[in-house]
Design an enzyme around this catalytic site. Sequence first.
Site, PDB file in Angstrom:
ATOM      1  N   LYS A  44      15.182  -2.555  -8.213  1.00 51.73           N
ATOM      2  CA  LYS A  44      14.106  -1.915  -7.437  1.00 51.73           C
ATOM      3  C   LYS A  44      13.418  -0.908  -8.358  1.00 51.73           C
ATOM      4  O   LYS A  44      14.053  -0.280  -9.215  1.00 51.73           O
ATOM      5  CB  LYS A  44      14.711  -1.177  -6.230  1.00 51.73           C
ATOM      6  CG  LYS A  44      13.730  -0.291  -5.479  1.00 51.73           C
ATOM      7  CD  LYS A  44      12.640  -1.102  -4.787  1.00 51.73           C
ATOM      8  CE  LYS A  44      11.637  -0.179  -4.093  1.00 51.73           C
ATOM      9  NZ  LYS A  44      10.507  -0.958  -3.522  1.00 51.73           N
ATOM     10  N   SER A  69       5.886  -1.647   3.801  1.00 54.17           N
ATOM     11  CA  SER A  69       5.523  -0.336   3.264  1.00 54.17           C
ATOM     12  C   SER A  69       6.837   0.426   3.113  1.00 54.17           C
ATOM     13  O   SER A  69       7.120   1.364   3.867  1.00 54.17           O
ATOM     14  CB  SER A  69       4.557   0.393   4.195  1.00 54.17           C
ATOM     15  OG  SER A  69       4.178   1.631   3.593  1.00 54.17           O
ATOM     16  N   LEU A  72       9.249   3.033  -1.599  1.00 53.93           N
ATOM     17  CA  LEU A  72      10.054   3.229  -2.813  1.00 53.93           C
ATOM     18  C   LEU A  72      11.474   3.746  -2.551  1.00 53.93           C
ATOM     19  O   LEU A  72      11.943   4.681  -3.209  1.00 53.93           O
ATOM     20  CB  LEU A  72       9.335   4.209  -3.754  1.00 53.93           C
ATOM     21  CG  LEU A  72       8.581   3.604  -4.913  1.00 53.93           C
ATOM     22  CD1 LEU A  72       7.712   4.656  -5.571  1.00 53.93           C
ATOM     23  CD2 LEU A  72       9.512   2.994  -5.911  1.00 53.93           C
ATOM     24  N   ASN A 124       5.930  -0.487 -13.464  1.00 56.78           N
ATOM     25  CA  ASN A 124       5.238  -0.851 -12.223  1.00 56.78           C
ATOM     26  C   ASN A 124       4.034   0.059 -12.006  1.00 56.78           C
ATOM     27  O   ASN A 124       4.181   1.223 -11.646  1.00 56.78           O
ATOM     28  CB  ASN A 124       6.213  -0.729 -11.039  1.00 56.78           C
ATOM     29  CG  ASN A 124       5.580  -1.191  -9.740  1.00 56.78           C
ATOM     30  OD1 ASN A 124       4.396  -1.482  -9.691  1.00 56.78           O
ATOM     31  ND2 ASN A 124       6.396  -1.253  -8.695  1.00 56.78           N
ATOM     32  N   CYS A 127       2.478   0.124  -7.112  1.00 61.27           N
ATOM     33  CA  CYS A 127       3.059   0.351  -5.792  1.00 61.27           C
ATOM     34  C   CYS A 127       1.942   0.792  -4.849  1.00 61.27           C
ATOM     35  O   CYS A 127       1.285   1.808  -5.078  1.00 61.27           O
ATOM     36  CB  CYS A 127       4.136   1.438  -5.825  1.00 61.27           C
ATOM     37  SG  CYS A 127       4.827   1.692  -4.167  1.00 61.27           S
ATOM     38  N   GLY A 218       4.148 -13.429   0.164  1.00 65.28           N
ATOM     39  CA  GLY A 218       4.410 -14.756   0.720  1.00 65.28           C
ATOM     40  C   GLY A 218       3.251 -15.728   0.539  1.00 65.28           C
ATOM     41  O   GLY A 218       2.304 -15.484  -0.210  1.00 65.28           O
ATOM     42  N   GLY A 246       4.339 -14.017  -6.467  1.00 69.00           N
ATOM     43  CA  GLY A 246       3.387 -14.057  -5.352  1.00 69.00           C
ATOM     44  C   GLY A 246       3.304 -15.440  -4.756  1.00 69.00           C
ATOM     45  O   GLY A 246       2.768 -16.361  -5.369  1.00 69.00           O
ATOM     46  N   THR A 269       9.432 -12.282  -0.806  1.00 65.44           N
ATOM     47  CA  THR A 269       9.481 -12.643   0.624  1.00 65.44           C
ATOM     48  C   THR A 269      10.525 -13.721   0.922  1.00 65.44           C
ATOM     49  O   THR A 269      11.348 -13.564   1.833  1.00 65.44           O
ATOM     50  CB  THR A 269       8.092 -13.116   1.087  1.00 65.44           C
ATOM     51  OG1 THR A 269       7.139 -12.059   0.893  1.00 65.44           O
ATOM     52  CG2 THR A 269       8.108 -13.511   2.561  1.00 65.44           C
TER      53      THR A 269
HETATM   54  C1  LIG Z   1       7.372   0.289  -5.944  1.00 63.25           C
HETATM   55  C2  LIG Z   1       6.984   0.253  -4.661  1.00 63.25           C
HETATM   56  C3  LIG Z   1       6.531  -0.968  -4.010  1.00 63.25           C
HETATM   57  C4  LIG Z   1       6.763  -1.142  -2.654  1.00 63.25           C
HETATM   58  C5  LIG Z   1       7.427  -0.120  -1.797  1.00 63.25           C
HETATM   59  O1  LIG Z   1       8.517   0.389  -2.174  1.00 63.25           O
HETATM   60  O2  LIG Z   1       6.825   0.183  -0.752  1.00 63.25           O
HETATM   61  N1  LIG Z   1       6.336  -2.277  -2.015  1.00 63.25           N
HETATM   62  C6  LIG Z   1       5.642  -3.247  -2.689  1.00 63.25           C
HETATM   63  O3  LIG Z   1       5.241  -4.275  -2.110  1.00 63.25           O
HETATM   64  N2  LIG Z   1       5.410  -3.108  -4.020  1.00 63.25           N
HETATM   65  C7  LIG Z   1       5.826  -2.004  -4.715  1.00 63.25           C
HETATM   66  O4  LIG Z   1       5.580  -1.938  -5.948  1.00 63.25           O
END
Ligand SMILES: C=Cc1c(C(=O)O)[nH]c(=O)[nH]c1=O
Length: 308
Positions: A44, A69, A72, A124, A127, A218, A246, A269
């Site tokens: 993560k 959502s 993080l 990343n 986000c 998805g 994706g 997904t």
């Molecule tokens: C790093 C947070 C991310 C998150 C998240 O932790 O909300 N969700 C995503 O779809 N992509 C992300 O890059």
Amino acid sequence: TDLSTTIAGVKFPSCVMNAAGALCVTRDELVALGKSRAGAIVTKSMTVEARQGNPEPRYYGFPGGSINSMGLPNLGYRAYAELIPELKQFGKPVIASVAGLCEDDFPTIAAVINAAKPDLIEVNLSCPNIPGKPQIGYDPEASERLLKRVRKVITVPMGVKLPPYFDPAHHEVMGKVIGRCEVDFLNMINSVGNGLVVDPDREEVVIKPKGGFGGLGGTIIKAVALANVRAFYKIFQGKIPIIGTGGVMNGVDAFEHFLCGASAVQVGTVLVEEGLGAFGRLEAELAAQLKKKGYGSVTECRGKVKEL
Ligand SMILES: C=Cc1c(C(=O)O)[nH]c(=O)[nH]c1=O
């Protein structure tokens, strides 16, 4: 059929792996990935401090995709730095995904994580779910500044996880930024940011954070993902390896990513919805598709999509 792949000199036993965020927050989840058929262990995205993440419900799956959502949720970079040596025992690459709540977080995290020697580091920039924080990947200047700062402290292969772009002019601009930052691999796309899913019976949004706005994943985002993989494959003429993320729900979806130029694929997904068994199914389906089409490996079909 050979489903292995190599990215930036690192050998992956299988070209199918988890996307950062899917079943990869806790030690137990990461160990389970190590024991599964996944081609790598991707953590993560990590922040300086451990985070609980956003209030629930924060993930919702539906026919055709998902919206999230999460905010993080993660153990904090120090915990992952300690875990990496153990995770490297599973005979597959460990990819550490680095995020941060502000620009200065990234080099702080990257320096310590680099010292733990993951096989690759994925930065990343995409986000979409930190309230009040725009995606860095949509700001070319900030992206370039940040990538140059983290490149200085990363000695393992460094990749960047990008958001979807929806205009060739943006592909061009980001292509130039990436070309100036000594990036070893690309990963596209992150979720399609700030979608909204509504339940018509309850007349409600389906996730709690941000008024129901969240990143889409998805099947519904596959065409956007393929376009971004193809665009950057063409910009770099296949010289920078791309992880396609994706809309991969089955082996044929994965095959489409390889045709567009991907060297590996990540799944989010389908993993959250189906569990770790998805890796075996995806590999079998991909192998069957390659065989049916007469390809001996994913490397053979990479970038082979034909234009009309
Ligand atoms: C790093 C947070 C991310 C998150 C998240 O932790 O909300 N969700 C995503 O779809 N992509 C992300 O890059």
